[in-house]
Design an enzyme around this catalytic site. Sequence first.
Site, short mmCIF file in Angstrom:
data_model
loop_
_atom_site.label_atom_id
_atom_site.label_comp_id
_atom_site.label_asym_id
_atom_site.label_seq_id
_atom_site.Cartn_x
_atom_site.Cartn_y
_atom_site.Cartn_z
N PHE A 125 8.31 -3.85 -1.16
CA PHE A 125 8.07 -5.30 -1.16
C PHE A 125 6.95 -5.70 -2.12
CE2 PHE A 125 10.09 -4.74 3.00
CZ PHE A 125 11.05 -5.73 2.92
N GLU B 13 12.15 -2.82 18.88
CA GLU B 13 13.46 -3.21 18.34
C GLU B 13 14.48 -2.08 18.51
OE1 GLU B 13 12.05 -6.54 15.10
OE2 GLU B 13 12.56 -4.57 14.33
N ALA C 154 5.57 -6.62 5.86
CA ALA C 154 6.19 -7.02 4.60
C ALA C 154 5.57 -8.30 4.02
CB ALA C 154 7.69 -7.21 4.82
C1 LIG Z 1 11.44 0.68 10.60
C2 LIG Z 1 10.48 -0.35 10.07
C3 LIG Z 1 10.56 -1.67 10.53
C4 LIG Z 1 9.71 -2.65 10.02
N1 LIG Z 1 9.83 -3.93 10.48
C5 LIG Z 1 9.07 -4.90 9.92
C6 LIG Z 1 9.26 -6.27 10.27
O1 LIG Z 1 10.11 -6.58 11.11
N2 LIG Z 1 8.51 -7.20 9.66
C7 LIG Z 1 7.57 -6.87 8.71
O2 LIG Z 1 6.93 -7.77 8.14
N3 LIG Z 1 7.35 -5.59 8.37
C8 LIG Z 1 8.09 -4.60 8.93
N4 LIG Z 1 7.90 -3.29 8.57
C9 LIG Z 1 6.81 -2.97 7.65
C10 LIG Z 1 7.20 -3.25 6.22
O3 LIG Z 1 8.46 -2.69 5.94
C11 LIG Z 1 6.12 -2.67 5.31
O4 LIG Z 1 4.89 -3.27 5.63
C12 LIG Z 1 6.45 -2.95 3.87
O5 LIG Z 1 7.63 -2.24 3.50
C13 LIG Z 1 5.30 -2.53 2.96
O6 LIG Z 1 5.66 -2.79 1.64
P1 LIG Z 1 5.08 -1.86 0.48
O7 LIG Z 1 5.63 -2.40 -0.79
O8 LIG Z 1 3.61 -1.72 0.62
O9 LIG Z 1 5.68 -0.42 0.76
P2 LIG Z 1 7.18 0.07 0.86
O10 LIG Z 1 8.10 -1.06 1.12
O11 LIG Z 1 7.15 1.21 1.80
O12 LIG Z 1 7.48 0.59 -0.61
C14 LIG Z 1 6.82 1.68 -1.18
C15 LIG Z 1 7.70 2.24 -2.28
O13 LIG Z 1 6.96 3.23 -2.97
C16 LIG Z 1 7.79 4.33 -3.27
N5 LIG Z 1 6.91 5.50 -3.44
C17 LIG Z 1 6.06 6.04 -2.54
N6 LIG Z 1 5.37 7.05 -3.09
C18 LIG Z 1 5.80 7.16 -4.36
C19 LIG Z 1 5.48 8.02 -5.45
N7 LIG Z 1 4.54 8.98 -5.33
N8 LIG Z 1 6.12 7.88 -6.62
C20 LIG Z 1 7.08 6.92 -6.76
N9 LIG Z 1 7.42 6.07 -5.77
C21 LIG Z 1 6.79 6.18 -4.60
C22 LIG Z 1 8.71 4.41 -2.06
O14 LIG Z 1 9.92 5.09 -2.39
C23 LIG Z 1 8.94 2.93 -1.74
O15 LIG Z 1 10.09 2.42 -2.40
C24 LIG Z 1 8.74 -2.29 9.07
C25 LIG Z 1 8.64 -0.96 8.61
C26 LIG Z 1 9.52 0.00 9.09
C27 LIG Z 1 9.43 1.42 8.60
#
Ligand SMILES: Cc1cc2nc3c(=O)[nH]c(=O)nc-3n(C[C@H](O)[C@H](O)[C@H](O)COP(=O)(O)OP(=O)(O)OC[C@H]3O[C@@H](n4cnc5c(N)ncnc54)[C@H](O)[C@@H]3O)c2cc1C
Length: 415
Positions: A16, A172, A317
């Site tokens: 995200f 959930e 997110a």
């Molecule tokens: C099952 C579940 C349910 C959830 N439900 C909710 C909800 O209902 N509402 C809500 O707001 N939030 C929810 N969340 C939390 C939300 O999904 C996260 O807060 C959000 O995805 C964080 O975004 P981000 O971009 O920081 O990380 P992420 O979305 O986790 O993205 C990180 C990206 O980095 C990549 N990556 C990691 N390490 C490396 C590396 N070394 N090299 C290259 N790529 C790498 C990964 O592949 C991934 O694509 C939920 C999470 C989970 C697991």
Amino acid sequence: MNTNHLPHIVIIGAGFAGLETARRLANTPVRISLIDKNNHHLFQPLLYQVAIAGLLPSQIAQPVRTIFRKQKNLTFQMGEVSAINLKERYVKLNGSVIAYDYLVVAAGGRTNFFGFDALEKAGFQIKDLETAVKTRNHLLSMFERASHEGDAEKRKAILTFVIVGGGPTGVETAGALAELISHVMVKDYPRSMLKEARVVLLEATSSLLGSYPAELRKSTLKLLQGKNVQVQLSTRMESFNGQRITLGDGSQIETQTVIWTAGIKPTEVVEELDVEKAGGGRIRILPTLQLPGHPETFVIGDTAFLEENGQALPMIATVAIQQGVTAAKNIHLSMDNLPLETFHYKDPGLLATIGRNAAVARIFGISFSGFTAWVIWVFLHIYRIIGFRNRMIIMFNWAWDYLFYDNQVRLITKE
Ligand SMILES: Cc1cc2nc3c(=O)[nH]c(=O)nc-3n(C[C@H](O)[C@H](O)[C@H](O)COP(=O)(O)OP(=O)(O)OC[C@H]3O[C@@H](n4cnc5c(N)ncnc54)[C@H](O)[C@@H]3O)c2cc1C
């Protein structure tokens, strides 16, 4: 056209936070390298639906190259960043070195099993497509196994599903799994067998959804109990050996299914970074989202630790998306040598669903529970899913489930 003279922005992670930063820099004279170890962006909030056979992986994930097909200043590279050199400003990827002018670390997190090695091997998690599909295959296989198990005690253990962690994912998953059993599996397996099935939700603290307002915590408990989920509060899991769980008070639960939703830790590359960490290993950042001492490095989303009004921002997110917006703005401002903006989270409210037509929500300071909250949840998730085609398919799936109580993707597949 030679663009090599343009500032090079490396973004680690197409989740995200990283996705939003990249999009907001679309019309900026920069070169963006977006790196992700997977080739897709994943809508994690609906992962549990994959685990309980409600949605297919392709319905909640989309290839990054498709998303950025039209963004000419962006190149996508699939691979896992193995090291970050903050001093010399490069990252290591697939054996080569990529230099940057600006770095955005948006690498999310991974499941933290807190050193429970046996749990990591024998338990299940819902963090990415592989783990969600593995969980789905296991859950569906348990019903098959139970159907030809003659020993009642063994059958009961096979049909006991334990979820650890009473946060949104645990709640959930528990609600949806209970409904899968009572409304869907009941069509495929003998009722007498399914009567033995139980869903247990363990939470170490004294309430579910600890960060939600008291009235929503209470409604959640009631809604789950109404769906026959056995909620055990103030209950700590001490160990799991693949056959049984031992709880803090010494009692045991015979089960082969533990879904662990109780912790997140940083990814390997962040763990190895020698910078100040806080709140479970997240990187402590400045309110401008910069890494202290490294003004060209921004850390956002689940990887970052930032406090507002004395409270750590949650790993959700909406925080990640809003930080992606601010990081892009601040890169602009920094390139123009202007003072950077400080990040302020605009809380759009809280949501969690507890199965078909039941959810809890707090929006504009008003708490909702039950059907109204579920309708809000459905529309917000549909709206946020990337890709028109996926939105339509998911809407159709949910409408179908809603009307006919029939999850359509109950497939056990080879992993
Ligand atoms: C099952 C579940 C349910 C959830 N439900 C909710 C909800 O209902 N509402 C809500 O707001 N939030 C929810 N969340 C939390 C939300 O999904 C996260 O807060 C959000 O995805 C964080 O975004 P981000 O971009 O920081 O990380 P992420 O979305 O986790 O993205 C990180 C990206 O980095 C990549 N990556 C990691 N390490 C490396 C590396 N070394 N090299 C290259 N790529 C790498 C990964 O592949 C991934 O694509 C939920 C999470 C989970 C697991």
